[in-house]
Design a protein around this motif. Structure first.
Motif, PDB file in Angstrom:
ATOM      1  N   LEU A 153     -12.779  16.106   0.530  1.00 41.08           N
ATOM      2  CA  LEU A 153     -12.614  15.517  -0.800  1.00 41.08           C
ATOM      3  C   LEU A 153     -11.147  15.142  -0.909  1.00 41.08           C
ATOM      4  CD1 LEU A 153     -14.529  17.987  -3.145  1.00 41.08           C
ATOM      5  CD2 LEU A 153     -15.207  15.675  -2.528  1.00 41.08           C
ATOM      6  N   GLY A 154     -10.868  13.972  -1.466  1.00 45.52           N
ATOM      7  CA  GLY A 154      -9.470  13.582  -1.542  1.00 45.52           C
ATOM      8  C   GLY A 154      -9.172  12.582  -2.639  1.00 45.52           C
ATOM      9  N   TYR A 155      -7.879  12.416  -2.869  1.00 45.50           N
ATOM     10  CA  TYR A 155      -7.334  11.428  -3.812  1.00 45.50           C
ATOM     11  C   TYR A 155      -6.316  10.602  -3.050  1.00 45.50           C
ATOM     12  CZ  TYR A 155      -4.133   9.388  -7.147  1.00 45.50           C
ATOM     13  OH  TYR A 155      -3.335   8.501  -7.816  1.00 45.50           O
ATOM     14  N   ARG A 156      -6.327   9.295  -3.263  1.00 45.56           N
ATOM     15  CA  ARG A 156      -5.352   8.399  -2.631  1.00 45.56           C
ATOM     16  C   ARG A 156      -4.791   7.407  -3.646  1.00 45.56           C
ATOM     17  NH1 ARG A 156      -8.259   6.677   3.075  1.00 45.56           N
ATOM     18  NH2 ARG A 156      -7.730   8.607   4.167  1.00 45.56           N
ATOM     19  N   PHE A 157      -3.524   7.112  -3.454  1.00 44.05           N
ATOM     20  CA  PHE A 157      -2.892   5.987  -4.146  1.00 44.05           C
ATOM     21  C   PHE A 157      -2.659   4.943  -3.069  1.00 44.05           C
ATOM     22  CE2 PHE A 157       0.767   3.459  -5.273  1.00 44.05           C
ATOM     23  CZ  PHE A 157       0.443   3.053  -6.550  1.00 44.05           C
ATOM     24  N   GLU A 158      -3.217   3.741  -3.249  1.00 47.65           N
ATOM     25  CA  GLU A 158      -3.094   2.680  -2.245  1.00 47.65           C
ATOM     26  C   GLU A 158      -2.500   1.432  -2.875  1.00 47.65           C
ATOM     27  OE1 GLU A 158      -5.771   0.681   1.265  1.00 47.65           O
ATOM     28  OE2 GLU A 158      -6.798   1.319  -0.546  1.00 47.65           O
ATOM     29  N   HIS A 159      -1.563   0.823  -2.177  1.00 50.05           N
ATOM     30  CA  HIS A 159      -0.946  -0.423  -2.621  1.00 50.05           C
ATOM     31  C   HIS A 159      -1.318  -1.517  -1.634  1.00 50.05           C
ATOM     32  CE1 HIS A 159       1.955  -3.204  -4.317  1.00 50.05           C
ATOM     33  NE2 HIS A 159       2.445  -3.401  -3.106  1.00 50.05           N
ATOM     34  N   LEU A 160      -1.965  -2.559  -2.122  1.00 54.75           N
ATOM     35  CA  LEU A 160      -2.358  -3.705  -1.310  1.00 54.75           C
ATOM     36  C   LEU A 160      -1.415  -4.850  -1.628  1.00 54.75           C
ATOM     37  CD1 LEU A 160      -4.812  -4.110   0.605  1.00 54.75           C
ATOM     38  CD2 LEU A 160      -5.918  -5.285  -1.277  1.00 54.75           C
ATOM     39  N   SER A 161      -0.764  -5.403  -0.609  1.00 63.65           N
ATOM     40  CA  SER A 161       0.243  -6.444  -0.827  1.00 63.65           C
ATOM     41  C   SER A 161       0.439  -7.231   0.459  1.00 63.65           C
ATOM     42  CB  SER A 161       1.556  -5.760  -1.232  1.00 63.65           C
ATOM     43  OG  SER A 161       2.662  -6.583  -1.046  1.00 63.65           O
ATOM     44  N   ASN A 162       0.937  -8.475   0.336  1.00 64.22           N
ATOM     45  CA  ASN A 162       1.223  -9.253   1.539  1.00 64.22           C
ATOM     46  C   ASN A 162       2.682  -9.133   1.986  1.00 64.22           C
ATOM     47  OD1 ASN A 162       2.813 -11.092   0.091  1.00 64.22           O
ATOM     48  ND2 ASN A 162       1.171 -12.576  -0.137  1.00 64.22           N
ATOM     49  N   ALA A 163       3.432  -8.192   1.398  1.00 64.56           N
ATOM     50  CA  ALA A 163       4.836  -7.938   1.766  1.00 64.56           C
ATOM     51  C   ALA A 163       5.702  -9.191   1.624  1.00 64.56           C
ATOM     52  CB  ALA A 163       4.951  -7.352   3.167  1.00 64.56           C
TER      53      ALA A 163
END
Length: 183
Positions: A153-163
């Motif tokens: 079981l987990g929690y994630r913070f994800e950032h999607l970007s093209n830099a």
């Protein structure tokens, strides 16, 4: 005599290669399913195949540093505006973990930077992310449990970007909860 020498060299090379790749032969496979919310009225559903080659370094008591590979297929859906869209995302992420190796409950911390290829760049009539190629940076925490630590079981913070490969580059920040099972 020369045949014996040549076959000895081949045997030596195969022995070294076998020793180098033996940890990979004991790899485990699993799956994770995640759901999350993001900025700009966006949600995500993600399914991943997890490859665990059982590589552990820097043993510190019951804790170690390890590496996993994740292969993702996701749906990103925007519900804002008069023309909401859904795009598919496919990608791979190497995940580095610091986690407890034993016990009934095994906490871990994780981070990774991967890539995603999206089926579209417009999430609605006003929200454009410019490129189908995106980077996916992630940090998270979780717990492994079960007799062999097969459940997660987990929690994630994800950032999607093209830099900033191309403008505009608004990025998307997801907060995700996930469950996983290792076979």
């Amino acid at each position: 005599m020369q045949k014996a020498t040549r076959s000895s060299r081949v045997a030596a090379v195969l022995s070294v290669a076998g020793a180098a790749f033996s940890p990979l032969a004991h790899a485990d496979l699993g799956v994770t399913f995640a759901g999350g919310v993001a900025n700009h009225h966006t949600t995500t559903l993600d399914a991943a195949v997890v490859w665990d080659p059982n590589l552990h370094w820097w043993q510190m008591g019951d804790w170690s540093f390890s590496l996993l590979g994740e292969f993702h297929a996701a749906q990103i859906r925007n519900t804002e505006g008069v023309d909401p869209r859904t795009v598919a995302a496919f990608g791979v992420t190497p995940v580095f973990r610091i986690g407890k190796d034993g016990g009934p409950i095994r906490p871990f911390f994780e981070a990774g930077v991967g890539v995603r290829l999206l089926s579209g760049v417009h999430l609605n009539e006003a929200y454009d992310i410019s490129t189908a190629f995106q980077f996916a940076d992630m940090v998270g925490v979780g717990l492994k449990f079960g007799g062999k630590g097969q459940y997660e079981l987990g929690y994630r913070f994800e950032h999607l970007s093209n830099a900033s490969i191309k403008r505009p580059n608004p990025g998307i920040n997801f907060e995700q909860l996930y469950v996983g099972y290792m076979f």
